[in-house]
Design a protein around this motif. Structure first.
Motif, short mmCIF file in Angstrom:
data_model
loop_
_atom_site.label_atom_id
_atom_site.label_comp_id
_atom_site.label_asym_id
_atom_site.label_seq_id
_atom_site.Cartn_x
_atom_site.Cartn_y
_atom_site.Cartn_z
N GLY A 37 37.59 39.16 36.43
CA GLY A 37 38.01 40.55 36.49
C GLY A 37 36.87 41.45 36.93
O GLY A 37 37.04 42.29 37.81
N GLN A 38 35.73 41.25 36.35
CA GLN A 38 34.55 42.05 36.73
C GLN A 38 34.28 41.97 38.22
O GLN A 38 34.02 42.98 38.87
CB GLN A 38 33.32 41.53 35.99
CG GLN A 38 33.18 42.01 34.57
CD GLN A 38 31.82 41.66 34.00
OE1 GLN A 38 31.26 40.63 34.34
NE2 GLN A 38 31.30 42.52 33.15
N GLU A 39 34.34 40.74 38.74
CA GLU A 39 34.09 40.57 40.18
C GLU A 39 35.07 41.38 41.01
O GLU A 39 34.73 41.87 42.08
CB GLU A 39 34.22 39.08 40.56
CG GLU A 39 33.02 38.24 40.17
CD GLU A 39 33.28 36.75 40.36
OE1 GLU A 39 34.02 36.40 41.31
OE2 GLU A 39 32.75 35.96 39.56
N ALA A 40 36.29 41.53 40.48
CA ALA A 40 37.30 42.29 41.21
C ALA A 40 37.27 43.77 40.83
O ALA A 40 38.17 44.53 41.18
CB ALA A 40 38.69 41.70 40.93
N GLY A 41 36.24 44.18 40.09
CA GLY A 41 36.12 45.57 39.69
C GLY A 41 37.07 45.97 38.58
O GLY A 41 37.40 47.14 38.41
N LEU A 42 37.52 44.99 37.80
CA LEU A 42 38.48 45.26 36.73
C LEU A 42 37.85 44.97 35.37
O LEU A 42 37.01 44.08 35.25
CB LEU A 42 39.72 44.38 36.89
CG LEU A 42 40.46 44.48 38.22
CD1 LEU A 42 41.55 43.42 38.29
CD2 LEU A 42 41.05 45.86 38.39
N LYS A 43 38.26 45.75 34.39
CA LYS A 43 37.86 45.43 33.02
C LYS A 43 39.07 44.89 32.28
O LYS A 43 40.14 45.49 32.29
CB LYS A 43 37.32 46.66 32.31
CG LYS A 43 36.76 46.31 30.94
CD LYS A 43 36.09 47.49 30.27
CE LYS A 43 37.12 48.42 29.70
NZ LYS A 43 36.53 49.35 28.72
N ILE A 44 38.89 43.74 31.67
CA ILE A 44 40.00 43.12 30.94
C ILE A 44 39.63 43.05 29.47
O ILE A 44 38.59 42.49 29.11
CB ILE A 44 40.27 41.69 31.47
CG1 ILE A 44 40.63 41.75 32.96
CG2 ILE A 44 41.39 41.05 30.67
CD1 ILE A 44 40.74 40.39 33.61
N ILE A 84 48.56 39.78 34.02
CA ILE A 84 47.09 39.66 34.00
C ILE A 84 46.64 38.61 35.01
O ILE A 84 45.77 38.85 35.84
CB ILE A 84 46.61 39.30 32.59
CG1 ILE A 84 46.96 40.44 31.66
CG2 ILE A 84 45.12 39.01 32.59
CD1 ILE A 84 46.67 40.16 30.24
N PHE A 85 47.26 37.43 34.93
CA PHE A 85 46.90 36.40 35.89
C PHE A 85 47.17 36.88 37.30
O PHE A 85 46.36 36.69 38.22
CB PHE A 85 47.69 35.12 35.61
CG PHE A 85 47.26 34.38 34.36
CD1 PHE A 85 45.96 33.91 34.24
CD2 PHE A 85 48.13 34.17 33.33
CE1 PHE A 85 45.54 33.23 33.10
CE2 PHE A 85 47.75 33.48 32.19
CZ PHE A 85 46.45 33.02 32.06
N GLY A 86 48.31 37.56 37.49
CA GLY A 86 48.70 38.03 38.81
C GLY A 86 47.67 38.99 39.41
O GLY A 86 47.34 38.89 40.59
N LEU A 87 47.15 39.90 38.59
CA LEU A 87 46.17 40.87 39.08
C LEU A 87 44.87 40.17 39.51
O LEU A 87 44.10 40.72 40.28
CB LEU A 87 45.87 41.91 38.00
CG LEU A 87 46.97 42.96 37.82
CD1 LEU A 87 46.80 43.72 36.52
CD2 LEU A 87 46.98 43.93 39.01
N LEU A 88 44.65 38.98 39.01
CA LEU A 88 43.46 38.22 39.41
C LEU A 88 43.79 37.23 40.52
O LEU A 88 42.96 36.40 40.90
CB LEU A 88 42.88 37.47 38.20
CG LEU A 88 42.37 38.36 37.07
CD1 LEU A 88 41.97 37.53 35.86
CD2 LEU A 88 41.19 39.20 37.54
#
Length: 571
Positions: free
Chosen positions: A271-278, A298-302
């Motif tokens: 998530g971090q790599e994609a600029g997301l905080k999970i 969640i999986f889909g967004l990654l």
DNA sequence: GCCGTTTTCGGCCCGACTGTTTTCAGTCG
């Protein structure tokens, strides 16, 4: 040295370093390496060089070098140096719930205490409460933790815990404010042993749910009670954690709370790599919440397909999901028959007919009656004459019973030298021959391997039952070269059993994966001794799923005709 | 100590609860 022993060294190093307040990431590196090694399906010592060890995930130059030293010499200089520090003795403090590395060191530094007995005595004298940052409550908590650690069962079997967890789940699910509820944690991942029970609830009124939870009849002690998270200790000594979140966070919380820890760390890093905080409340881009109601989201967004809970161990499932190569895991509904069932003829509780009707009622199409052979005296094992008598009963039953088949089988003992307990010409009359070890567990690795390989090579033998002989938290697997066993299976068209008996679950998950990798197909069997033991099939299935097993790897997912073809050996 | 389709240096998941504290440290999962 075994993987287990090497892993223990690295775990202990991690604990000592944590007490010495080393860089926490260094501590984690040792912990992760220990886990990697413990989860290997082959002996680390079989790798030919230090460079090969270094290729393992989470193991770099330094730990590879240390592993190599351990394998080559049985010792590790770095470890021995750590062992000579007083902190090595303090690691037993970490077994006490509520006592961690900081307080362990604090207690030693101020009071020179380095044993649990001395710790208890000091706490009883009230000497801990005056230490900086500690107080009466912490002292009492440590005292309580020591008592708890003494009677605490480290881990319980999945089958033991599952029904208890279900019972609590049912009481809570009846509550009005509960919108959604689920098991999480290692129980949801169906690990063969679990340390505690994790339950997750979606509700917009956490308070009444928490109140109900901490006043369940099972509760012996309330360990924590907060607005979103509470923990209790039950009367029979296991911990249950309850987490309550809003409905829109349920998926994120399910994912977080299911784990494993290593899987979560990887997912959050992705998530971090994609600029997301999970976190457990959702997936966030900056302050904006972009998902989290379901795990799929969640999986889909990654960019990942849904990863089944049983796979979430950071054992390659994230890479597989990225590549679109997740296995289509075997399911309970795929199973057509049970190839290891006992009856009243030996140590079973029910008649063959009762076992057959109960299996048919559950939607199975066939079972194989595999009672014990005469070497197993305490089970009144069958000799040749009684076996033939039993075969006649099965023939009769098959004429009577509709849309179901009872196969003639045996669970024949493998004698110490690898010969079988019944003559080949008797076995040749059967539909299925399951071979098993029930005695002489004390053989050397080489002898035990030769014993099993000889049985596997016997043209009458179809399946090797409970191949490693382990009894969960009672008996270690006997020493065995499982690679050699699997190679023999592959060469001789013999199959390995996944025994669903809760104390066995043998093959275990890691060995299932190994069988898959080596191309050996499996029979997922219940070893039922009474009709309600068929319930345990779900645990065998779960174990296989944890080992990445698909329907195509499971011989009793075949219909009867295909199964018979599959079992055909060069008899 | 590990790791790298931004990096070989500078990051390393993220938050809840408790107790001892006036703003945070320790423990846990």
């Amino acid at each position: 040295m075994t993987n287990r022993e090497i892993a223990r060294v690295f775990e202990h190093i991690a604990e000592i370093l944590s007490i010495q307040a080393e860089n926490p990431f260094k501590v984690r590196a040792y912990t992760r390496a220990a886990q990697t090694i413990a989860d290997l399906s082959y002996p680390l010592s079989s790798l030919p060089s230090q460079a090969e060890i270094e290729k393992l995930p989470g193991i770099g130059k330094a730990i590879a070098q240390k592993s190599w030293e351990l394998i080559q010499t049985g010792k590790l200089g770095y470890y021995e140096k750590l062992l000579s520090t007083p902190h090595a003795r303090l690691t037993e403090f970490l077994r006490i719930p509520g006592l961690g590395p900081k307080h362990a060191k604090l207690i030693y530094d101020h009071l020179g205490i380095d044993s649990v007995d001395a710790l208890r005595a000091a706490a009883e004298r009230g000497e801990l409460e005056s230490l900086p940052g500690m107080g009466k409550k912490t002292q009492a908590k440590i005292l309580q933790g020591i008592e708890q650690a003494l009677k605490y069962k480290q881990r319980s079997s999945l089958a033991e815990m599952h029904p208890r967890a279900q019972a609590i789940l049912e009481q809570l699910s009846g509550l009005d404010p509960v919108e959604q509820i689920s098991l999480a944690g290692s129980l949801r991942r169906m690990r063969d042993t679990v340390a505690d029970v994790d339950i997750l609830v979606a509700s917009d009124q956490a308070d009444p749910v928490m109140d109900a939870f901490v006043s369940l009849p099972e509760v012996a002690d309330v360990l924590a009670r907060g607005p979103t998270k509470s923990s209790i200790l039950t009367r029979d000594g296991f911990q249950v954690d309850l987490r309550v979140v809003a409905r829109e966070s349920f998926g994120a919380a399910m994912h977080y709370f299911t784990g494993s820890k290593n899987h979560n760390i990887r997912i959050r890093a992705l998530g971090q790599e994609a600029g997301l905080k999970i976190n457990e409340y959702g997936v966030f881009r900056g302050k904006r919440r972009i998902g989290g109601q379901t795990e799929e989201e969640i999986f889909g967004l990654l960019g990942l397909a849904f990863i089944p809970p049983e796979l979430r161990e950071d054992h390659g499932e994230i890479e597989a999901a990225q590549a679109g190569e997740l296995p289509a895991l075997v399911e309970l509904a795929d199973i057509r028959g049970d190839l290891h069932v006992h009856s009243r003829w030996t140590d079973g509780r029910n008649s063959i007919e009762e076992m057959a009707l109960a299996a048919r009622k559950r939607g199975l199409r066939y079972i194989a009656i595999c009672d014990h052979s005469s070497a197993l005296k305490m089970a009144r094992g069958l000799d040749r004459a009684r076996l033939q008598e039993q075969m006649r009963e099965i023939d009769e039953l098959n004429r009577k019973i509709k849309s179901f088949a009872v196969l003639k089988g045996i669970e024949v003992d493998i004698l110490a030298d690898g010969r079988l307990d019944l003559e080949d010409e008797v076995l040749a009359e059967l539909d299925v021959v399951v071979a098993a070890v029930h005695s002489r567990f004390d053989l050397s690795r080489a002898e035990m391997t030769a014993r099993l390989v000889k049985a596997i090579e016997n043209p009458q033998v179809n399946i090797l039952a409970h191949p490693t002989g382990r009894i969960i938290s009672k008996r270690e697997p006997y020493p065995l070269d499982l690679d050699a066993v699997m190679d023999a299976c592959l060469a001789c068209n013999t199959f390995l059993e996944v025994n669903s008996f809760p104390e066995r679950l043998d093959l275990c998950d890691i060995h299932c994966r190994q069988a898959r990798d080596r191309g050996v197909d499996l029979a997922i069997s219940t070893d039922s001794h009474r009709i309600d033991h068929y319930d345990w099939l779900k645990f065998g299935i779960a174990t296989a799923r944890r080992g990445w097993i698909e329907k195509r790897h499971v011989i009793n997912a075949l219909d009867l005709k295909a199964l018979r073809r599959k079992l055909r050996k060069a008899r």
